[in-house]
Design a protein around this motif. Sequence first.
Motif, PDB file in Angstrom:
ATOM      1  N   ARG A 146     107.104  -6.406  61.550  1.00 16.58           N
ATOM      2  CA  ARG A 146     106.579  -7.148  60.415  1.00 16.58           C
ATOM      3  C   ARG A 146     105.325  -7.898  60.846  1.00 16.58           C
ATOM      4  O   ARG A 146     105.288  -8.524  61.912  1.00 16.58           O
ATOM      5  CB  ARG A 146     107.613  -8.164  59.888  1.00 16.58           C
ATOM      6  N   GLY A 147     104.305  -7.832  60.050  1.00 18.91           N
ATOM      7  CA  GLY A 147     103.069  -8.534  60.345  1.00 18.91           C
ATOM      8  C   GLY A 147     102.217  -7.817  61.370  1.00 18.91           C
ATOM      9  O   GLY A 147     102.497  -6.691  61.770  1.00 18.91           O
ATOM     10  N   ALA A 148     101.158  -8.492  61.779  1.00 17.43           N
ATOM     11  CA  ALA A 148     100.208  -7.904  62.723  1.00 17.43           C
ATOM     12  C   ALA A 148     100.840  -7.771  64.101  1.00 17.43           C
ATOM     13  O   ALA A 148     101.655  -8.585  64.525  1.00 17.43           O
ATOM     14  CB  ALA A 148      98.949  -8.760  62.805  1.00 17.43           C
ATOM     15  N   ALA A 149     100.462  -6.699  64.800  1.00 18.74           N
ATOM     16  CA  ALA A 149     100.923  -6.458  66.168  1.00 18.74           C
ATOM     17  C   ALA A 149      99.709  -6.212  67.052  1.00 18.74           C
ATOM     18  O   ALA A 149      98.605  -5.937  66.562  1.00 18.74           O
ATOM     19  CB  ALA A 149     101.873  -5.263  66.209  1.00 18.74           C
ATOM     20  N   SER A 150      99.898  -6.294  68.340  1.00 18.56           N
ATOM     21  CA  SER A 150      98.811  -6.043  69.290  1.00 18.56           C
ATOM     22  C   SER A 150      98.461  -4.568  69.299  1.00 18.56           C
ATOM     23  O   SER A 150      99.316  -3.717  69.598  1.00 18.56           O
ATOM     24  CB  SER A 150      99.232  -6.493  70.691  1.00 18.56           C
ATOM     25  N   CYS A 151      97.220  -4.260  68.978  1.00 20.73           N
ATOM     26  CA  CYS A 151      96.772  -2.870  68.989  1.00 20.73           C
ATOM     27  C   CYS A 151      96.906  -2.285  70.388  1.00 20.73           C
ATOM     28  O   CYS A 151      97.377  -1.157  70.565  1.00 20.73           O
ATOM     29  CB  CYS A 151      95.330  -2.791  68.504  1.00 20.73           C
ATOM     30  N   ALA A 152      96.496  -3.025  71.401  1.00 17.52           N
ATOM     31  CA  ALA A 152      96.544  -2.533  72.780  1.00 17.52           C
ATOM     32  C   ALA A 152      97.975  -2.195  73.196  1.00 17.52           C
ATOM     33  O   ALA A 152      98.232  -1.165  73.834  1.00 17.52           O
ATOM     34  CB  ALA A 152      95.932  -3.560  73.726  1.00 17.52           C
ATOM     35  N   ARG A 153      98.921  -3.054  72.823  1.00 20.03           N
ATOM     36  CA  ARG A 153     100.317  -2.806  73.201  1.00 20.03           C
ATOM     37  C   ARG A 153     100.878  -1.606  72.440  1.00 20.03           C
ATOM     38  O   ARG A 153     101.652  -0.816  73.001  1.00 20.03           O
ATOM     39  CB  ARG A 153     101.157  -4.053  72.934  1.00 20.03           C
ATOM     40  N   LEU A 154     100.501  -1.465  71.174  1.00 16.60           N
ATOM     41  CA  LEU A 154     100.954  -0.302  70.412  1.00 16.60           C
ATOM     42  C   LEU A 154     100.431   0.988  71.037  1.00 16.60           C
ATOM     43  O   LEU A 154     101.187   1.946  71.244  1.00 16.60           O
ATOM     44  CB  LEU A 154     100.477  -0.402  68.961  1.00 16.60           C
ATOM     45  N   LEU A 155      99.145   1.027  71.344  1.00 14.56           N
ATOM     46  CA  LEU A 155      98.554   2.227  71.917  1.00 14.56           C
ATOM     47  C   LEU A 155      99.202   2.589  73.242  1.00 14.56           C
ATOM     48  O   LEU A 155      99.458   3.760  73.535  1.00 14.56           O
ATOM     49  CB  LEU A 155      97.048   2.040  72.100  1.00 14.56           C
TER      50      LEU A 155
ATOM     51  N   VAL B  29     101.530  -1.545  60.742  1.00 15.05           N
ATOM     52  CA  VAL B  29     101.168  -0.822  61.965  1.00 15.05           C
ATOM     53  C   VAL B  29      99.768  -0.237  61.839  1.00 15.05           C
ATOM     54  O   VAL B  29      98.927  -0.379  62.741  1.00 15.05           O
ATOM     55  CB  VAL B  29     102.190   0.284  62.277  1.00 15.05           C
ATOM     56  N   VAL B  30      99.500   0.443  60.725  1.00  8.38           N
ATOM     57  CA  VAL B  30      98.175   1.035  60.540  1.00  8.38           C
ATOM     58  C   VAL B  30      97.103  -0.057  60.514  1.00  8.38           C
ATOM     59  O   VAL B  30      96.024   0.096  61.109  1.00  8.38           O
ATOM     60  CB  VAL B  30      98.123   1.878  59.253  1.00  8.38           C
ATOM     61  N   GLY B  31      97.391  -1.169  59.850  1.00  4.77           N
ATOM     62  CA  GLY B  31      96.436  -2.268  59.821  1.00  4.77           C
ATOM     63  C   GLY B  31      96.179  -2.835  61.199  1.00  4.77           C
ATOM     64  O   GLY B  31      95.038  -3.186  61.536  1.00  4.77           O
ATOM     65  N   SER B  32      97.205  -2.934  62.023  1.00  9.24           N
ATOM     66  CA  SER B  32      97.043  -3.456  63.381  1.00  9.24           C
ATOM     67  C   SER B  32      96.211  -2.511  64.237  1.00  9.24           C
ATOM     68  O   SER B  32      95.392  -2.939  65.055  1.00  9.24           O
ATOM     69  CB  SER B  32      98.417  -3.673  64.027  1.00  9.24           C
ATOM     70  N   LEU B  33      96.406  -1.219  64.050  1.00  6.41           N
ATOM     71  CA  LEU B  33      95.663  -0.232  64.834  1.00  6.41           C
ATOM     72  C   LEU B  33      94.203  -0.153  64.419  1.00  6.41           C
ATOM     73  O   LEU B  33      93.299  -0.208  65.253  1.00  6.41           O
ATOM     74  CB  LEU B  33      96.312   1.144  64.685  1.00  6.41           C
TER      75      LEU B  33
END
Length: 240
Positions: free
Chosen positions: A71-80, A108-112
């Motif tokens: 839920r909400g924004a996540a770290s793009c770097a950590r997702l990648l 997720v898409v917004g965070s990326l």
Amino acid sequence: MTPLSAPLVVVLGASGGLGASTWAATLAWRLSLHLGECVLVDGDVRGGGLDMTCGTEHVPGLRWADLARLRGAASCARLLAALPCGEVPLLSAGGSGAPVPDSAVLDVVGSLRGEVPVVVDARVGAAVTSRLLEGADAVHVVTGLRARQLADAEALLAGLATGSGGSAVGLVTRGERAVTPELAEVIEHLARPHLAHLRDDARVRRDGERGDWPGLRGALRDRADSVALDLVERRGQGAA
């Protein structure tokens, strides 16, 4: 505000079996070469998964089912860093069929896309697809050239006219032969830019059977590269 160097491209197949997923995977790879990075996202969260298309089904990493509670924004770097990676990082449904809320997909898409370009292989008719289209920089509609396929494309484009948030919508055609003058007139009738034409290529199917990432060679690679480069150039002009 999303950087101009990080576009969101949504790919839609107007009919089934046209290779929209293959186009999305190849485009993401070519965009990564021009922009330094790109992530490919499976927009059909309950489907069989882009893993099978890209040959990454055995690569460890997070799939959509693992992110369903985000839920909400996540770290793009950590997702990648957590995603399986072939030619580019890939977020796939993984074939689990597990329910994933639309809100998680959008978060997720917004965070990326705040950090890297994103190509989404979307599903026509899904509620989340309409939301993704609202924020897309470009929409690629993959269509065949037979009468029924063109009718499907026309119906899809009519819906996009009011639901794509002003995104640039273009056509990628697929067929057994080259585009004749007669077919070119039909394509022109659809009133969208014709981005590329992909002729049926048995090598693409053989590459998939070997588990290769789509479009590593041949005409598919070249067409996707040309479209990717044009997108990058247009984004750059918009930043000037």
